[in-house]
Design a protein around this motif. Structure first.
Motif, PDB file in Angstrom:
ATOM      1  N   LEU A   1      56.290  -1.239 -86.196  1.00 21.64           N
ATOM      2  CA  LEU A   1      55.338  -0.459 -86.995  1.00 21.64           C
ATOM      3  C   LEU A   1      55.472   1.036 -86.710  1.00 21.64           C
ATOM      4  CD1 LEU A   1      52.642   0.067 -88.615  1.00 21.64           C
ATOM      5  CD2 LEU A   1      51.416  -0.561 -86.522  1.00 21.64           C
ATOM      6  N   THR A   2      55.435   1.841 -87.771  1.00 18.30           N
ATOM      7  CA  THR A   2      55.296   3.286 -87.588  1.00 18.30           C
ATOM      8  C   THR A   2      53.942   3.753 -88.099  1.00 18.30           C
ATOM      9  OG1 THR A   2      56.068   5.475 -88.270  1.00 18.30           O
ATOM     10  CG2 THR A   2      56.685   3.669 -89.718  1.00 18.30           C
ATOM     11  N   VAL A   3      53.273   4.557 -87.282  1.00 20.27           N
ATOM     12  CA  VAL A   3      51.986   5.177 -87.645  1.00 20.27           C
ATOM     13  C   VAL A   3      52.298   6.662 -87.730  1.00 20.27           C
ATOM     14  CG1 VAL A   3      49.600   5.560 -86.921  1.00 20.27           C
ATOM     15  CG2 VAL A   3      50.750   3.403 -86.329  1.00 20.27           C
ATOM     16  N   ALA A   4      52.416   7.198 -88.951  1.00 21.06           N
ATOM     17  CA  ALA A   4      52.949   8.562 -89.074  1.00 21.06           C
ATOM     18  C   ALA A   4      52.608   9.147 -90.433  1.00 21.06           C
ATOM     19  CB  ALA A   4      54.470   8.525 -88.871  1.00 21.06           C
ATOM     20  N   GLY A   5      53.041  10.388 -90.649  1.00 22.23           N
ATOM     21  CA  GLY A   5      52.798  11.059 -91.915  1.00 22.23           C
ATOM     22  C   GLY A   5      53.949  10.845 -92.886  1.00 22.23           C
ATOM     23  N   SER A   6      53.633  10.968 -94.174  1.00 22.64           N
ATOM     24  CA  SER A   6      54.677  10.856 -95.201  1.00 22.64           C
ATOM     25  C   SER A   6      55.355  12.209 -95.388  1.00 22.64           C
ATOM     26  CB  SER A   6      54.027  10.417 -96.521  1.00 22.64           C
ATOM     27  OG  SER A   6      54.923  10.654 -97.594  1.00 22.64           O
ATOM     28  N   ASP A   7      56.684  12.208 -95.424  1.00 22.60           N
ATOM     29  CA  ASP A   7      57.477  13.415 -95.715  1.00 22.60           C
ATOM     30  C   ASP A   7      58.101  13.215 -97.091  1.00 22.60           C
ATOM     31  OD1 ASP A   7      59.446  15.350 -96.010  1.00 22.60           O
ATOM     32  OD2 ASP A   7      60.611  14.725 -94.255  1.00 22.60           O
ATOM     33  N   SER A   8      57.652  13.976 -98.073  1.00 19.91           N
ATOM     34  CA  SER A   8      58.171  13.788 -99.435  1.00 19.91           C
ATOM     35  C   SER A   8      59.687  13.985 -99.493  1.00 19.91           C
ATOM     36  CB  SER A   8      57.470  14.732-100.417  1.00 19.91           C
ATOM     37  OG  SER A   8      57.471  16.048 -99.913  1.00 19.91           O
ATOM     38  N   GLY A   9      60.220  14.812 -98.596  1.00 24.02           N
ATOM     39  CA  GLY A   9      61.671  15.030 -98.560  1.00 24.02           C
ATOM     40  C   GLY A   9      62.426  13.887 -97.892  1.00 24.02           C
ATOM     41  N   ALA A  10      61.688  12.978 -97.268  1.00 28.55           N
ATOM     42  CA  ALA A  10      62.209  11.717 -96.714  1.00 28.55           C
ATOM     43  C   ALA A  10      63.184  11.875 -95.550  1.00 28.55           C
ATOM     44  CB  ALA A  10      62.824  10.844 -97.821  1.00 28.55           C
TER      45      ALA A  10
ATOM     46  N   GLY B   1      60.298  -3.246 -90.862  1.00 30.64           N
ATOM     47  CA  GLY B   1      59.434  -2.092 -90.600  1.00 30.64           C
ATOM     48  C   GLY B   1      58.185  -2.119 -91.451  1.00 30.64           C
ATOM     49  N   THR B   2      57.031  -1.856 -90.810  1.00 25.73           N
ATOM     50  CA  THR B   2      55.775  -1.693 -91.553  1.00 25.73           C
ATOM     51  C   THR B   2      55.262  -0.278 -91.270  1.00 25.73           C
ATOM     52  OG1 THR B   2      54.565  -2.644 -89.703  1.00 25.73           O
ATOM     53  CG2 THR B   2      55.166  -4.141 -91.495  1.00 25.73           C
ATOM     54  N   SER B   3      54.266   0.164 -92.069  1.00 21.65           N
ATOM     55  CA  SER B   3      53.860   1.569 -91.935  1.00 21.65           C
ATOM     56  C   SER B   3      52.365   1.752 -92.142  1.00 21.65           C
ATOM     57  CB  SER B   3      54.623   2.420 -92.949  1.00 21.65           C
ATOM     58  OG  SER B   3      54.423   1.932 -94.253  1.00 21.65           O
ATOM     59  N   VAL B   4      51.803   2.620 -91.319  1.00 21.00           N
ATOM     60  CA  VAL B   4      50.421   3.089 -91.482  1.00 21.00           C
ATOM     61  C   VAL B   4      50.518   4.592 -91.724  1.00 21.00           C
ATOM     62  CG1 VAL B   4      48.286   3.560 -90.214  1.00 21.00           C
ATOM     63  CG2 VAL B   4      49.336   1.280 -90.110  1.00 21.00           C
ATOM     64  N   ILE B   5      50.050   5.043 -92.883  1.00 19.51           N
ATOM     65  CA  ILE B   5      50.202   6.458 -93.240  1.00 19.51           C
ATOM     66  C   ILE B   5      48.962   7.238 -92.817  1.00 19.51           C
ATOM     67  CG2 ILE B   5      50.561   8.084 -95.140  1.00 19.51           C
ATOM     68  CD1 ILE B   5      52.278   6.004 -96.489  1.00 19.51           C
ATOM     69  N   THR B   6      49.190   8.294 -92.040  1.00 14.25           N
ATOM     70  CA  THR B   6      48.090   9.096 -91.475  1.00 14.25           C
ATOM     71  C   THR B   6      47.808  10.360 -92.288  1.00 14.25           C
ATOM     72  OG1 THR B   6      49.701  10.275 -90.151  1.00 14.25           O
ATOM     73  CG2 THR B   6      48.641   8.364 -89.121  1.00 14.25           C
ATOM     74  N   ALA B   7      48.794  10.797 -93.072  1.00 14.72           N
ATOM     75  CA  ALA B   7      48.660  12.033 -93.859  1.00 14.72           C
ATOM     76  C   ALA B   7      49.808  12.058 -94.856  1.00 14.72           C
ATOM     77  CB  ALA B   7      48.765  13.260 -92.948  1.00 14.72           C
ATOM     78  N   ILE B   8      49.590  12.755 -95.966  1.00 20.66           N
ATOM     79  CA  ILE B   8      50.678  12.948 -96.937  1.00 20.66           C
ATOM     80  C   ILE B   8      51.072  14.411 -96.869  1.00 20.66           C
ATOM     81  CG2 ILE B   8      51.312  12.857 -99.378  1.00 20.66           C
ATOM     82  CD1 ILE B   8      49.063  10.766 -99.735  1.00 20.66           C
TER      83      ILE B   8
ATOM     84  N   MET C   1      40.458   4.737 -93.183  1.00 18.90           N
ATOM     85  CA  MET C   1      41.566   4.131 -93.939  1.00 18.90           C
ATOM     86  C   MET C   1      42.772   3.860 -93.033  1.00 18.90           C
ATOM     87  SD  MET C   1      42.410   2.885 -96.731  1.00 18.90           S
ATOM     88  CE  MET C   1      43.956   2.294 -97.386  1.00 18.90           C
ATOM     89  N   VAL C   2      42.920   4.697 -92.009  1.00 19.50           N
ATOM     90  CA  VAL C   2      43.986   4.448 -91.024  1.00 19.50           C
ATOM     91  C   VAL C   2      43.662   3.155 -90.280  1.00 19.50           C
ATOM     92  CG1 VAL C   2      45.035   5.325 -88.882  1.00 19.50           C
ATOM     93  CG2 VAL C   2      44.679   6.859 -90.846  1.00 19.50           C
ATOM     94  N   THR C   3      42.402   3.010 -89.860  1.00 22.57           N
ATOM     95  CA  THR C   3      41.991   1.778 -89.164  1.00 22.57           C
ATOM     96  C   THR C   3      42.185   0.564 -90.067  1.00 22.57           C
ATOM     97  OG1 THR C   3      40.386   3.014 -87.881  1.00 22.57           O
ATOM     98  CG2 THR C   3      40.039   0.638 -88.018  1.00 22.57           C
ATOM     99  N   GLU C   4      41.855   0.717 -91.345  1.00 24.39           N
ATOM    100  CA  GLU C   4      41.981  -0.415 -92.270  1.00 24.39           C
ATOM    101  C   GLU C   4      43.452  -0.833 -92.434  1.00 24.39           C
ATOM    102  OE1 GLU C   4      39.507   0.252 -95.640  1.00 24.39           O
ATOM    103  OE2 GLU C   4      39.706  -1.811 -96.337  1.00 24.39           O
ATOM    104  N   GLN C   5      44.338   0.141 -92.482  1.00 22.62           N
ATOM    105  CA  GLN C   5      45.774  -0.186 -92.565  1.00 22.62           C
ATOM    106  C   GLN C   5      46.211  -0.927 -91.306  1.00 22.62           C
ATOM    107  OE1 GLN C   5      48.438   3.120 -94.211  1.00 22.62           O
ATOM    108  NE2 GLN C   5      46.543   4.242 -93.853  1.00 22.62           N
ATOM    109  N   ILE C   6      45.764  -0.428 -90.142  1.00 23.50           N
ATOM    110  CA  ILE C   6      46.180  -1.068 -88.878  1.00 23.50           C
ATOM    111  C   ILE C   6      45.677  -2.507 -88.829  1.00 23.50           C
ATOM    112  CG2 ILE C   6      45.873  -1.068 -86.344  1.00 23.50           C
ATOM    113  CD1 ILE C   6      45.798   2.016 -86.473  1.00 23.50           C
ATOM    114  N   THR C   7      44.412  -2.737 -89.193  1.00 22.43           N
ATOM    115  CA  THR C   7      43.892  -4.110 -89.070  1.00 22.43           C
ATOM    116  C   THR C   7      44.505  -5.029 -90.122  1.00 22.43           C
ATOM    117  OG1 THR C   7      41.906  -3.397 -90.220  1.00 22.43           O
ATOM    118  CG2 THR C   7      41.739  -3.589 -87.859  1.00 22.43           C
ATOM    119  N   ALA C   8      44.802  -4.490 -91.313  1.00 26.68           N
ATOM    120  CA  ALA C   8      45.475  -5.327 -92.327  1.00 26.68           C
ATOM    121  C   ALA C   8      46.806  -5.832 -91.762  1.00 26.68           C
ATOM    122  CB  ALA C   8      45.713  -4.516 -93.606  1.00 26.68           C
TER     123      ALA C   8
END
Ligand SMILES: Nc1ncnc2c1ncn2[C@@H]1O[C@H](COP(=O)(O)OP(=O)(O)OP(=O)(O)O)[C@@H](O)[C@H]1O
Ligand SMILES: Cc1ncc(CO)c(N)n1
Length: 274
Positions: free
Chosen positions: A7-16, A34-41, A59-66
């Protein structure tokens, strides 16, 4: 074989090149799930970070528990957390044992100079880290003194163990700002709990360095998910990043710091065998 979940818990980089997108590419290159929890865009390219839209902590907590309810990770990395509230939410999950084999990349400032995190938020998470991977600037910000030479990096790695992280790697990749240290090669300092080691690799002369730190910490988490001991996972990640830098050396993607070649294995498979 069913792949291990990482799992990655991190921000989204539009440039990837960095953030969630880089991490998922690393996991895919290693043939992990790989799964992902997005903390910021972030609105970002190879030149700069133009905007940050934080995700609410709930919403971060909800992603983690899902994920932990249905797709529990074997190893986890954190990158950009953005706010203290998000860091607190991630720390609560870590304290509950939901984030095993935790690699904390204490992201504070992007290569392009934008603030992506705050020190007191990172400090909440470090006690739960199996491995922390600050670069020299991040180590300096956390410790309050300027970490510059390989000797400084080694000293900083030892001092950072007091934050609670069991292993600490201070990375020296920003040495392109500092010709003297890049002449020594790519030097990282590893604190293992009972000693310090300097890790040296070949310096890759390239402008395409966007996301080296994200890719490094993702590869460490990936190898922990496959059962490596931490020093082996770190050695693997260092070699992986060097190959990914070499693979993208001639790429012309964007006019700033371009991304790495995450699939640049030169004939290797993702689990490190030829
Ligand atoms: N030009 C390079 N040549 C070889 N290795 C490098 C180079 N740049 C970075 N590395 C390696 O990449 C890994 C990540 O370190 P780095 O210090 O770049 O992370 P970072 O500064 O957190 O990255 P980011 O720029 O994504 O924030 C380390 O093992 C470092 O030695
Ligand atoms: C989303 C994100 N995370 C981390 C970094 C650090 O490289 C970045 N530039 N963007």
């Amino acid at each position: 074989m069913t792949p291990p979940i990482v799992l990655t818990v991190a921000g989204s980089d539009s440039g990837a090149g960095a953030g969630i997108q880089a991490d998922l590419k690393v996991f895919a290159a290693m043939r992990l799930y790989g799964t992902s929890v997005i903390t910021a865009i972030t609105a970002q390219n190879t030149r700069d970070v133009r905007g940050i839209f934080p995700v609410p902590a709930e919403m971060v907590t909800e992603q983690i528990t899902a994920l932990t309810d249905d797709l529990p990770p074997v190893a986890v990395k954190t990158g950009m957390l953005g706010s203290t509230a998000v860091a607190e939410a991630v720390s609560v999950a870590a304290r509950s044992g939901l984030l095993p084999n935790l690699v904390v990349d204490p992201v504070l400032i992007s290569t392009s100079g934008r603030q992506l995190g705050v020190v007191n938020a990172i400090e909440r998470l470090l006690p739960y880290a199996m491995v922390a991977t600050p670069n020299r600037a991040e180590a300096s910000a956390i410790l309050g003194w300027t970490v510059s030479t390989p000797d400084d990096m080694a000293k900083a790695a030892g001092q950072l163990a007091a934050t609670g992280a069991r292993y600490v790697v201070v990375t020296g990749g920003d040495a392109d700002a500092d010709a003297e240290s890049s002449a020594d090669g790519a030097v990282d300092a590893l604190w293992t709990g009972d000693g310090l080691r300097l890790l040296r690799g070949p310096w890759v002369d390239t402008r395409n360095t966007h996301g080296t730190g994200c890719s490094f910490s993702a590869a460490i988490a990936g190898r922990l998910a496959l059962g490596d001991a931490v020093p082996d996972a770190v050695a693997f990640a260092k070699e992986y990043v060097a190959r990914a830098l070499l693979g993208a050396q001639g790429w012309e993607l964007g006019s700033g710091h371009g991304p790495l070649d995450h699939h640049g294995w030169s004939g290797r498979d993702g689990r490190g065998s030829e």
